[in-house]
Enzyme design. Structure first.
Site, PDB file in Angstrom:
ATOM      1  N   GLY A  12       0.812  -1.213   0.000  1.00 18.08           N
ATOM      2  CA  GLY A  12       0.000   0.000   0.000  1.00 18.08           C
ATOM      3  C   GLY A  12       0.845   1.262   0.000  1.00 18.08           C
ATOM      4  CG  PHE A  13       0.226   6.099   0.720  1.00 20.31           C
ATOM      5  CD1 PHE A  13       1.354   6.711   0.182  1.00 20.31           C
ATOM      6  CD2 PHE A  13      -0.459   6.741   1.738  1.00 20.31           C
ATOM      7  CE1 PHE A  13       1.797   7.939   0.663  1.00 20.31           C
ATOM      8  CE2 PHE A  13      -0.031   7.965   2.215  1.00 20.31           C
ATOM      9  CZ  PHE A  13       1.101   8.566   1.689  1.00 20.31           C
ATOM     10  CG  ASP A  58      -7.575 -11.235   2.926  1.00 15.40           C
ATOM     11  OD1 ASP A  58      -7.329 -10.678   4.013  1.00 15.40           O
ATOM     12  OD2 ASP A  58      -8.599 -11.008   2.258  1.00 15.40           O
ATOM     13  CB  VAL A  59      -3.962  -9.542   6.691  1.00 12.66           C
ATOM     14  CG1 VAL A  59      -5.287  -8.774   6.871  1.00 12.66           C
ATOM     15  CG2 VAL A  59      -3.180  -9.569   7.994  1.00 12.66           C
ATOM     16  CG  LEU A  73       1.239  -0.312   7.988  1.00 13.80           C
ATOM     17  CD1 LEU A  73       2.340  -1.095   8.677  1.00 13.80           C
ATOM     18  CD2 LEU A  73       1.867   0.683   7.011  1.00 13.80           C
ATOM     19  CG  ASN A  99      -5.416 -14.355  11.072  1.00 16.33           C
ATOM     20  OD1 ASN A  99      -5.788 -15.244  11.833  1.00 16.33           O
ATOM     21  ND2 ASN A  99      -6.014 -14.134   9.906  1.00 16.33           N
ATOM     22  CE1 TYR A 145      -9.160   2.336   7.805  1.00 14.62           C
ATOM     23  CE2 TYR A 145      -9.718   4.466   8.738  1.00 14.62           C
ATOM     24  CZ  TYR A 145      -8.772   3.573   8.299  1.00 14.62           C
ATOM     25  OH  TYR A 145      -7.441   3.899   8.344  1.00 14.62           O
ATOM     26  CE  LYS A 149      -6.976   0.815  10.438  1.00 19.50           C
ATOM     27  NZ  LYS A 149      -5.662   0.152  10.310  1.00 19.50           N
ATOM     28  CE1 TYR A 159      -4.022 -13.376  20.564  1.00 14.49           C
ATOM     29  CE2 TYR A 159      -5.987 -12.003  20.379  1.00 14.49           C
ATOM     30  CZ  TYR A 159      -5.322 -13.191  20.119  1.00 14.49           C
ATOM     31  OH  TYR A 159      -5.948 -14.185  19.402  1.00 14.49           O
TER      32      TYR A 159
END
Length: 317
Positions: A12-13, A58-59, A73, A99, A145, A149, A159
């Site tokens: 990504g950016f 994919d994460v 990220l 994950n 989003y 987050k 965790y």
């Protein structure tokens, strides 16, 4: 010391710039990305580096690898991207976070979560300190989003408390620079591309809403400083530029620096769009000895040069 570092969302950016910075520092980098909201072009400049490895997946799928540090990220970051598939956005934030945390727990690995200023929503406190709990619409268009987050942050601290995972959490404020996609809906890229094309500059609302724009190079320095900060300092820590700018001021700056004659037009404000956004970075100054050094004018010049090249390339092809 040379480390083996996993960067999820590394195509990504921000992620691609981070991969490049880490490679330039002598580390080995594993870049995980499914390119759902990014482009392989972002990593083309260093893809052949023998210390770089791309994992195209994919994460949200379980992770099994041996690394020394993890930067998480992975997530579409602009409204156009994250509203395209809100269920996948939530899955990326929640399942993806679990994950990387499971990987960190199993290997005793330090893991950094890139959270966002969007956890503050449309804030009632200005500027926003890390102690502010936010003012977020949990069922609005941006919730996939914002709440995703917030959920990821909650997972990181769960965790940490339950499994003693070594976590670091940063909240990123509006970041801009080269490798932003032309059509991703972020205000800096939108206005620059419109100005360079001679199109009308689109302002949503009356342009009085404010943002604080941090150049990507400054952000990277903050991310790495947080990752390597002392044990036990978890954050969250705001990373952003405390210079507050209205969207209308930004449009005038971009028009000036692109020598554009584009008109400014106004359209209705999107749902839940924050009225003010500016970080309190006292904690980053104190604990990370970090503050941004790139002026908005300088950062815009670099970003405009990038988009000029991108537009020339797209025209030629």
């Amino acid at each position: 010391m040379t480390l083996r570092i996993l960067v999820t969302g590394g195509g990504g950016f921000i992620g691609s710039h981070l991969c490049q910075r880490l490679l330039n520092s002598g580390h080995s980098v594993l870049c995980l990305d499914n390119f759902s909201s990014s482009s392989p072009r972002n990593i083309a400049a260093f893809a052949s580096n023998p210390r770089f490895q791309l994992i195209e997946r994919d994460v949200a799928a379980p992770l099994f690898t041996e690394v020394d540090q993890i930067y998480n990220l992975a997530c579409p970051a602009s409204p156009v991207q994250y509203q395209r598939d809100p269920v996948h956005t939530l899955r990326t934030n929640a399942v993806g976070a679990m994950n990387v945390l499971e990987l960190a727990r199993s290997g005793g690995i330090r893991v950094l979560q890139t959270s966002t200023s969007e956890v503050y929503g449309d804030p009632n406190i200005h500027p926003q300190p890390e102690s502010y709990w936010g003012h977020v619409n949990p069922i609005g268009l941006r919730a996939c989003y914002d709440e995703g987050k917030r959920c990821a942050e909650a997972l990181f601290f769960a965790y940490h408390r339950q499994h003693s995972v070594d976590i670091k959490v940063v909240r990123i404020f509006n970041t801009y620079g080269p490798r932003t996609q032309m059509n991703d809906g972020r205000v800096v890229s939108n206005l620059i591309v419109q100005a360079l094309r001679g199109e009308d500059l689109t302002i949503y609302g009356n342009g009085s809403q404010t943002r604080s724009f941090c150049y990507v190079d400054d952000l990277l320095t903050g991310l790495i400083a947080m990752m390597n900060s002392e044990p036990g300092f978890t954050g969250p820590v705001n990373l952003g530029n405390p210079r507050e700018t209205t969207i209308l001021e930004l449009a005038h700056l971009i028009r000036e620096h692109t020598h554009s004659r584009s008109k400014i037009v106004f359209k209705p404000l999107p749902q839940d769009d924050p009225r003010q956004r500016m970080p309190d970075i006292a904690l980053a100054r104190e604990r990370l000895h970090w503050s941004p050094s790139t002026s908005l004018e300088e950062g815009l010049r670099h970003t405009i040069e990038y988009f000029q090249q991108e537009l020339q390339t797209s025209t030629c092809s």
